[in-house]
Design a protein around this motif. Sequence first.
Motif, PDB file in Angstrom:
ATOM      1  N   MET A  17      20.136   4.743 -11.775  1.00  0.00           N
ATOM      2  CA  MET A  17      20.575   3.633 -10.839  1.00  0.00           C
ATOM      3  C   MET A  17      21.572   2.487 -11.559  1.00  0.00           C
ATOM      4  O   MET A  17      21.401   2.452 -12.701  1.00  0.00           O
ATOM      5  N   LYS A  18      23.318   2.687 -11.894  1.00  0.00           N
ATOM      6  CA  LYS A  18      24.056   1.976 -12.194  1.00  0.00           C
ATOM      7  C   LYS A  18      24.195   0.307 -11.690  1.00  0.00           C
ATOM      8  O   LYS A  18      24.397   0.284 -10.373  1.00  0.00           O
ATOM      9  N   ILE A  19      24.127  -0.522 -13.235  1.00  0.00           N
ATOM     10  CA  ILE A  19      24.293  -2.059 -12.030  1.00  0.00           C
ATOM     11  C   ILE A  19      25.435  -2.666 -13.064  1.00  0.00           C
ATOM     12  O   ILE A  19      25.153  -2.190 -14.332  1.00  0.00           O
ATOM     13  N   GLY A  20      25.719  -3.158 -11.962  1.00  0.00           N
ATOM     14  CA  GLY A  20      27.077  -4.331 -12.460  1.00  0.00           C
ATOM     15  C   GLY A  20      26.176  -6.181 -11.978  1.00  0.00           C
ATOM     16  O   GLY A  20      25.849  -6.309 -10.992  1.00  0.00           O
ATOM     17  N   LEU A  21      26.941  -6.504 -13.419  1.00  0.00           N
ATOM     18  CA  LEU A  21      26.007  -7.858 -13.123  1.00  0.00           C
ATOM     19  C   LEU A  21      27.048  -9.001 -12.942  1.00  0.00           C
ATOM     20  O   LEU A  21      27.582  -9.427 -13.888  1.00  0.00           O
ATOM     21  N   ASP A  58      17.870  -2.823 -28.615  1.00  0.00           N
ATOM     22  CA  ASP A  58      18.150  -1.802 -29.181  1.00  0.00           C
ATOM     23  C   ASP A  58      18.701  -1.034 -27.807  1.00  0.00           C
ATOM     24  O   ASP A  58      17.432  -0.456 -27.472  1.00  0.00           O
ATOM     25  N   SER A  59      20.113  -0.343 -27.573  1.00  0.00           N
ATOM     26  CA  SER A  59      20.074  -0.143 -26.679  1.00  0.00           C
ATOM     27  C   SER A  59      21.493   1.044 -26.678  1.00  0.00           C
ATOM     28  O   SER A  59      22.300   0.306 -27.392  1.00  0.00           O
ATOM     29  N   GLU A  60      21.623   2.162 -25.987  1.00  0.00           N
ATOM     30  CA  GLU A  60      22.557   3.129 -26.061  1.00  0.00           C
ATOM     31  C   GLU A  60      23.550   2.611 -25.054  1.00  0.00           C
ATOM     32  O   GLU A  60      24.802   2.290 -25.004  1.00  0.00           O
ATOM     33  N   GLU A  61      22.715   1.688 -24.069  1.00  0.00           N
ATOM     34  CA  GLU A  61      24.397   1.049 -22.989  1.00  0.00           C
ATOM     35  C   GLU A  61      25.474   0.218 -23.840  1.00  0.00           C
ATOM     36  O   GLU A  61      25.038  -0.476 -24.352  1.00  0.00           O
ATOM     37  N   LEU A 100      18.471  -3.441 -19.040  1.00  0.00           N
ATOM     38  CA  LEU A 100      18.961  -2.711 -20.918  1.00  0.00           C
ATOM     39  C   LEU A 100      17.478  -2.172 -20.904  1.00  0.00           C
ATOM     40  O   LEU A 100      17.770  -1.068 -21.478  1.00  0.00           O
ATOM     41  N   GLN A 101      16.536  -2.738 -20.941  1.00  0.00           N
ATOM     42  CA  GLN A 101      15.317  -2.422 -21.550  1.00  0.00           C
ATOM     43  C   GLN A 101      14.209  -1.390 -20.192  1.00  0.00           C
ATOM     44  O   GLN A 101      13.041  -0.808 -20.823  1.00  0.00           O
ATOM     45  N   HIS A 102      14.872  -0.858 -19.686  1.00  0.00           N
ATOM     46  CA  HIS A 102      14.510  -0.409 -18.026  1.00  0.00           C
ATOM     47  C   HIS A 102      15.307   0.873 -18.413  1.00  0.00           C
ATOM     48  O   HIS A 102      15.748   1.115 -18.094  1.00  0.00           O
ATOM     49  N   LYS A 103      14.396   2.160 -18.292  1.00  0.00           N
ATOM     50  CA  LYS A 103      14.762   3.505 -17.914  1.00  0.00           C
ATOM     51  C   LYS A 103      15.461   4.270 -16.880  1.00  0.00           C
ATOM     52  O   LYS A 103      15.642   4.346 -17.461  1.00  0.00           O
ATOM     53  N   ASN A 104      14.943   3.582 -15.992  1.00  0.00           N
ATOM     54  CA  ASN A 104      15.199   4.231 -15.239  1.00  0.00           C
ATOM     55  C   ASN A 104      17.103   3.727 -14.388  1.00  0.00           C
ATOM     56  O   ASN A 104      17.628   3.338 -13.160  1.00  0.00           O
ATOM     57  N   PHE A 105      17.508   2.465 -14.903  1.00  0.00           N
ATOM     58  CA  PHE A 105      18.362   1.509 -14.169  1.00  0.00           C
ATOM     59  C   PHE A 105      19.938   1.163 -15.944  1.00  0.00           C
ATOM     60  O   PHE A 105      19.130   1.089 -17.173  1.00  0.00           O
ATOM     61  N   GLY A 116      14.568 -10.520 -13.724  1.00  0.00           N
ATOM     62  CA  GLY A 116      14.653 -10.183 -13.977  1.00  0.00           C
ATOM     63  C   GLY A 116      13.887  -8.830 -13.332  1.00  0.00           C
ATOM     64  O   GLY A 116      14.505  -7.961 -13.175  1.00  0.00           O
ATOM     65  N   SER A 117      12.499  -8.939 -13.553  1.00  0.00           N
ATOM     66  CA  SER A 117      11.569  -7.793 -13.227  1.00  0.00           C
ATOM     67  C   SER A 117      11.770  -8.107 -11.432  1.00  0.00           C
ATOM     68  O   SER A 117      11.843  -7.048 -10.688  1.00  0.00           O
ATOM     69  N   GLY A 118      12.088  -9.308 -10.826  1.00  0.00           N
ATOM     70  CA  GLY A 118      12.195  -9.172  -9.425  1.00  0.00           C
ATOM     71  C   GLY A 118      13.309  -8.458  -9.030  1.00  0.00           C
ATOM     72  O   GLY A 118      13.413  -8.025  -8.810  1.00  0.00           O
ATOM     73  N   VAL A 119      14.605  -8.738  -9.804  1.00  0.00           N
ATOM     74  CA  VAL A 119      15.992  -7.688  -9.621  1.00  0.00           C
ATOM     75  C   VAL A 119      15.300  -6.703  -9.308  1.00  0.00           C
ATOM     76  O   VAL A 119      16.203  -5.448  -8.389  1.00  0.00           O
ATOM     77  N   ILE A 120      14.426  -5.697 -10.284  1.00  0.00           N
ATOM     78  CA  ILE A 120      14.351  -4.543 -10.419  1.00  0.00           C
ATOM     79  C   ILE A 120      13.251  -3.568  -8.915  1.00  0.00           C
ATOM     80  O   ILE A 120      13.855  -3.176  -8.845  1.00  0.00           O
ATOM     81  N   PHE A 121      12.436  -4.547  -9.012  1.00  0.00           N
ATOM     82  CA  PHE A 121      11.732  -4.387  -7.541  1.00  0.00           C
ATOM     83  C   PHE A 121      13.036  -4.532  -6.510  1.00  0.00           C
ATOM     84  O   PHE A 121      11.977  -3.261  -5.783  1.00  0.00           O
ATOM     85  N   VAL A 122      13.669  -5.052  -6.697  1.00  0.00           N
ATOM     86  CA  VAL A 122      14.116  -5.183  -5.000  1.00  0.00           C
ATOM     87  C   VAL A 122      15.420  -3.921  -4.791  1.00  0.00           C
ATOM     88  O   VAL A 122      14.924  -3.539  -4.421  1.00  0.00           O
ATOM     89  N   ALA A 123      15.931  -3.619  -6.198  1.00  0.00           N
ATOM     90  CA  ALA A 123      16.193  -2.032  -6.709  1.00  0.00           C
ATOM     91  C   ALA A 123      15.900  -1.085  -6.221  1.00  0.00           C
ATOM     92  O   ALA A 123      16.800  -0.285  -5.299  1.00  0.00           O
TER      93      ALA A 123
END
Length: 249
Positions: free
Chosen positions: A1-5, A49-52, A20-25, A219-226
């Motif tokens: 899932m692609k996110i814009g902040l 450390d991220s490829e994004e 950045l550290q969540h594999k599904n986002f 951030g954890s809340g954002v992931i849960f909502v998304a």
Amino acid sequence: MKIGLIGFGKTGKAVASVILQHKNFSLEWVMKKSSTLDNRNTAEYLGIDSEEQGKIYSSGTMAIEKLLDEQPVDIIIDFSSNNGIYGYGEAASERKIKIISAISHYTKKEKEFMKSLSSLTTVFWSPNITLGVNYLLFASKFLKKIAPWVDIEIIEEHFKGKDGVSGTALKIAEALDLEKDDINSVRAGGIVGKHEVVFGFPFQTVRLIHESISREAFGSGVIFVAENLADKKEGLFNFEDILTPYFSV
């Protein structure tokens, strides 16, 4: 899932690090007011450390319409300010991009604007987007339903520089049919955020407490909502809409 902040203050940075550290986002980009970090890589700036790429843009030098067309996203997360939604709302809704707003305070005008956007896309708003504090809100409502005559006080604690009464505390008061005067505010040091609901029964007291240990909780809340908005269509949603199915037994 692609996110814009949208928004890159202390909380925005913490939210970006979680995404950045969540594999599904995938954090595609960050939009902020100042141009001081223009074209910087978010992961590199935060030391993750991220490829994004997660490139940082300024709203003064990059039009939101151009950004959304050139680097489309599935969801926009807003941690900016109460009027930030006017800068991206129409462009996002026209492109059917879901909106998750975590702004503490909105006036009637912003709320009506969000409702108009929700006719075109999925819009979610919560004054406090942590899962824990919303669970506290649910539990408080259930306890009051059991004992509607109980005495209730709300205590909210935040860092010394925070202005006004906590939006979360106001939300709790509203849910429990309490007045603003029933909210006790404490401002001291660097407290991230603590909310306590005190139920005064005869011969006993029940206290429900939520404390944010770090801003990564947002951030954890954002992931849960998304994740829970993935199958939602057009409409205006809040945490109650998302949590209610989990309370079915």
